[in-house]
Design an enzyme around this catalytic site. Sequence first.
Site, PDB file in Angstrom:
ATOM      1  CD  GLU A 154      62.794  -6.678  10.868  1.00 32.07           C
ATOM      2  OE1 GLU A 154      63.499  -7.694  10.936  1.00 32.07           O
ATOM      3  OE2 GLU A 154      61.676  -6.659  10.317  1.00 32.07           O
ATOM      4  N   GLY A 155      67.044  -2.931  13.393  1.00 37.87           N
ATOM      5  CA  GLY A 155      68.425  -2.736  13.814  1.00 37.87           C
ATOM      6  C   GLY A 155      69.180  -1.949  12.768  1.00 37.87           C
ATOM      7  CG  LEU A 183      62.001  -4.299  20.714  1.00 33.88           C
ATOM      8  CD1 LEU A 183      61.842  -5.084  22.018  1.00 33.88           C
ATOM      9  CD2 LEU A 183      63.075  -4.990  19.844  1.00 33.88           C
ATOM     10  N   GLY A 241      69.213   9.800 -14.995  1.00 32.70           N
ATOM     11  CA  GLY A 241      69.499  11.240 -15.100  1.00 32.70           C
ATOM     12  C   GLY A 241      68.403  12.068 -14.448  1.00 32.70           C
ATOM     13  N   GLY A 242      68.113  13.232 -15.028  1.00 33.51           N
ATOM     14  CA  GLY A 242      67.104  14.143 -14.459  1.00 33.51           C
ATOM     15  C   GLY A 242      65.745  13.484 -14.334  1.00 33.51           C
ATOM     16  N   GLY A 270      65.445   2.753  21.033  1.00 34.83           N
ATOM     17  CA  GLY A 270      65.559   2.326  19.640  1.00 34.83           C
ATOM     18  C   GLY A 270      66.618   1.243  19.534  1.00 34.83           C
ATOM     19  CG  ASP A 281      69.572 -13.732  16.029  1.00 34.22           C
ATOM     20  OD1 ASP A 281      70.056 -12.603  15.824  1.00 34.22           O
ATOM     21  OD2 ASP A 281      69.890 -14.453  17.002  1.00 34.22           O
TER      22      ASP A 281
HETATM   23  N1  CAA Z   1      69.752 -14.662  20.886  1.00 34.43           N
HETATM   24  C1  CAA Z   1      69.489 -15.019  22.169  1.00 34.43           C
HETATM   25  N2  CAA Z   1      69.811 -14.249  23.237  1.00 34.43           N
HETATM   26  C2  CAA Z   1      70.433 -13.085  22.981  1.00 34.43           C
HETATM   27  C3  CAA Z   1      70.754 -12.639  21.682  1.00 34.43           C
HETATM   28  C4  CAA Z   1      70.391 -13.490  20.615  1.00 34.43           C
HETATM   29  N3  CAA Z   1      70.652 -13.146  19.340  1.00 34.43           N
HETATM   30  N4  CAA Z   1      71.348 -11.450  21.746  1.00 34.43           N
HETATM   31  C5  CAA Z   1      71.424 -11.128  23.043  1.00 34.43           C
HETATM   32  N5  CAA Z   1      70.866 -12.120  23.781  1.00 34.43           N
HETATM   33  C6  CAA Z   1      70.772 -12.181  25.240  1.00 34.43           C
HETATM   34  C7  CAA Z   1      72.158 -12.170  25.851  1.00 34.43           C
HETATM   35  O1  CAA Z   1      72.685 -13.477  25.952  1.00 34.43           O
HETATM   36  C8  CAA Z   1      71.884 -11.568  27.208  1.00 34.43           C
HETATM   37  O2  CAA Z   1      71.350 -12.564  28.040  1.00 34.43           O
HETATM   38  P1  CAA Z   1      71.737 -12.631  29.647  1.00 34.43           P
HETATM   39  O3  CAA Z   1      71.170 -11.362  30.248  1.00 34.43           O
HETATM   40  O4  CAA Z   1      71.060 -13.862  30.110  1.00 34.43           O
HETATM   41  O5  CAA Z   1      73.229 -12.670  29.683  1.00 34.43           O
HETATM   42  C9  CAA Z   1      70.775 -10.559  26.931  1.00 34.43           C
HETATM   43  O6  CAA Z   1      70.135 -11.006  25.735  1.00 34.43           O
HETATM   44  C10 CAA Z   1      71.288  -9.155  26.731  1.00 34.43           C
HETATM   45  O7  CAA Z   1      72.216  -9.187  25.672  1.00 34.43           O
HETATM   46  P2  CAA Z   1      73.184  -7.984  25.334  1.00 34.43           P
HETATM   47  O8  CAA Z   1      73.900  -7.568  26.588  1.00 34.43           O
HETATM   48  O9  CAA Z   1      74.008  -8.347  24.153  1.00 34.43           O
HETATM   49  O10 CAA Z   1      72.137  -6.847  24.949  1.00 34.43           O
HETATM   50  P3  CAA Z   1      72.363  -5.322  24.649  1.00 34.43           P
HETATM   51  O11 CAA Z   1      71.457  -4.541  25.497  1.00 34.43           O
HETATM   52  O12 CAA Z   1      73.823  -4.993  24.628  1.00 34.43           O
HETATM   53  O13 CAA Z   1      71.751  -5.186  23.158  1.00 34.43           O
HETATM   54  C11 CAA Z   1      71.752  -5.176  20.765  1.00 34.43           C
HETATM   55  C12 CAA Z   1      72.255  -5.823  22.063  1.00 34.43           C
HETATM   56  C13 CAA Z   1      72.335  -6.079  19.681  1.00 34.43           C
HETATM   57  C14 CAA Z   1      72.259  -3.766  20.564  1.00 34.43           C
HETATM   58  C15 CAA Z   1      70.207  -5.193  20.751  1.00 34.43           C
HETATM   59  O14 CAA Z   1      69.657  -4.291  21.685  1.00 34.43           O
HETATM   60  C16 CAA Z   1      69.656  -4.846  19.385  1.00 34.43           C
HETATM   61  O15 CAA Z   1      69.581  -5.716  18.514  1.00 34.43           O
HETATM   62  N6  CAA Z   1      69.242  -3.577  19.173  1.00 34.43           N
HETATM   63  C17 CAA Z   1      68.546  -3.192  17.971  1.00 34.43           C
HETATM   64  C18 CAA Z   1      67.076  -3.271  18.206  1.00 34.43           C
HETATM   65  C19 CAA Z   1      66.323  -3.523  16.960  1.00 34.43           C
HETATM   66  O16 CAA Z   1      66.767  -4.222  16.050  1.00 34.43           O
HETATM   67  N7  CAA Z   1      65.134  -2.995  16.903  1.00 34.43           N
HETATM   68  C20 CAA Z   1      64.302  -3.229  15.784  1.00 34.43           C
HETATM   69  C21 CAA Z   1      62.913  -2.959  16.141  1.00 34.43           C
HETATM   70  S1  CAA Z   1      61.800  -3.820  15.126  1.00 34.43           S
HETATM   71  C22 CAA Z   1      61.563  -2.894  13.756  1.00 34.43           C
HETATM   72  O17 CAA Z   1      62.350  -2.107  13.351  1.00 34.43           O
HETATM   73  C23 CAA Z   1      60.305  -3.262  13.110  1.00 34.43           C
HETATM   74  C24 CAA Z   1      59.904  -2.601  11.902  1.00 34.43           C
HETATM   75  O18 CAA Z   1      59.622  -1.431  11.867  1.00 34.43           O
HETATM   76  C25 CAA Z   1      59.765  -3.404  10.680  1.00 34.43           C
END
Ligand code: CAA
Length: 420
Positions: free
Chosen positions: A364-365, A124, A340-341, A130, A240
Site C-alpha cells: 500500500e505504498g 492496481l 535470544g536464540g 509498483g 488515503d
Molecule cells: N486524492 C485525490 N487525488 C489525488 C491524490 C489523492 N490522495 N493523489 C494524487 N491525486 C491526483 C492528483 O491531483 C493528480 O490529478 P490531476 O492529473 O487532475 O492533476 C493525479 O492524481 C496524479 O497525481 P500525482 O502527479 O501526484 O501522481 P504521481 O504519478 O506522481 O503518483 C504517488 C503519486 C503518491 C507516488 C502514487 O503513485 C502512489 O501512491 N504510489 C504508490 C502506489 C501504491 O500505494 N500501491 C499500492 C498497491 S495496493 C497494495 O499494495 C495492496 C496489497 O497488497 C495489500
Amino acid sequence: MSGILNAQNLEWRERAREVAEKVVRPLAAKYDRAQEYPWEIKEAIAKAGLMGAWIPKEYGGAGGGVLDLCICVEELSRACGGVGVLYAVNALGTFPVLVGGTEEQKHRWLTPIAKGEKLISFGLSEKYAGSDAASLHATAVKEGDSYVLNGEKKWNTNGGAADIYTIFAVTDPNSKSRRISAIMVEKGTPGFRIGKVEDKMGIRCVPVVEIHFDDCRVPAKNILGETPGVGFKHAMMTLDKARPGVAAQAVGLAQGALEYAMVYAGHREQFGAPISSFQMIQGMLADMATRVEAARNLVYVAAMAVDSGAPNVSKLSAMCKLFATDTAMEVTTNAVQIFGGYGYMNDYPIEKYMRDAKITQIYEGTNQVQRMVVARSLVKESLSLKHLLGYIPKEVQRGVNDPETLARKAAQQPDTVGAE
Ligand code: CAA
C-alpha cells in the site's frame, strides 16, 4: 489506550479481540506453515459481524468507519498479522466502490462483502508499475456495451480466495490525466485467470497472486461511477482511506510482539534472575511500549480524520503508515532479540511477527512513497507560511546580492518587454 475511543469503538475492539484470542491465535502457526487460506478463521470473522464494520448500513454493513476498521485490524493482527491483512484487504477492495461507485454499484458490490458472503481483492500494481502506479499497462477497451480487459496484475492480496476484483486498467491511452478506470471483475468471468501464487516471507495465510486477463469481457456497467478516466484519482483516494488499516496491522503486530517479549522476559532466568530485572531489557521494553503507544495514537487520529472528511488526509494517512510500520519492524525485531536464540526458531511464536511486519513497510505504498506524500504536502503547506520569511534574516554578500550588484545585474538584463 482507550481514552479517545467511544463506546462503539470499544465494542468493536471486544468483538475482534474475542475472535483473535479464541480462533486466530491458536491457529496462527498452523496456517503460517501451511501457507493456506484459513477459511475457518474467515468464517469466525464473518460470524462475529466484522466483515461489514466499515460499510454503511444502507449497503448491508454495520455503519462504522475507518477507525472501527483499524481497531478490528489491530486486534486480529495482534494474534496474526496475516489474518489482519486477510481482513483489511477487503476494505481496500471496497473503498473504490465507496469513493466512486454509483448507488446501484454500491448496493451490488458492497452488500455481499458486508454480509461476509463474498471476498474482494484490489488490483492496481503490475510487474512494471509498483510505486509508479499511474504507469500501469493493463487495458480495458470499450466494445459495444462491454469492456474487454487484457494484461496482467501483480501482488493481488486475497487473489484466488476473492470473488470480486477491483481492477485498474487503461481505458484512454492517449489521455494524460484521464487514462485509467476502475472496473469490477468477477472470478469465473471467461478470460480471467489466477497465475503465479507467491511463496512469501510473511503474511503466509493470505494468498498473493498474479492475475491474467485474456480478452476478458465484462459489462460496461461494471466501470466504477459508470464514468471512465477517474480511476487513478479514485485509487489515490482509496489509499488515503486504506493506509491507516496497514498502520493498524503494524500496531497490532508490534503490540502482540511486545506482549510476548514482556511475558518471556519475566520468566526467562539468567544469572539467577528473570531477564526483565536487567536494566538493558527494561530499557528495550520501555522504548518498545512507548513507540507502540505513539503509533497507535497516530493511527487513531489519522482514522478519525478520514472518517470526519478532514482536508489533506493524505498526509496524516501516509504519516501513520510510515511511523507505525517502521515501529512494527523495530519492535518485532527487538522482541526476537529479547527471546535470544529461541526467538530465531520457528517453533517459537515470535519470529513470525518479524516476518509479518516487514511487508507493512512495503505494501500500500512503500515507506519511501509515504515520505514523498508527506514531503509534497509540506511543500504545499509552506506556501501559506511565507510570512515567516520576515523573521528569517537574509544574508547579503558583496558581489552576489548587495544593492549595487543587484542594480548592475538589473541594468544588464535584456529588455524582454514585447519579446513574445
Ligand atoms: N486524492 C485525490 N487525488 C489525488 C491524490 C489523492 N490522495 N493523489 C494524487 N491525486 C491526483 C492528483 O491531483 C493528480 O490529478 P490531476 O492529473 O487532475 O492533476 C493525479 O492524481 C496524479 O497525481 P500525482 O502527479 O501526484 O501522481 P504521481 O504519478 O506522481 O503518483 C504517488 C503519486 C503518491 C507516488 C502514487 O503513485 C502512489 O501512491 N504510489 C504508490 C502506489 C501504491 O500505494 N500501491 C499500492 C498497491 S495496493 C497494495 O499494495 C495492496 C496489497 O497488497 C495489500
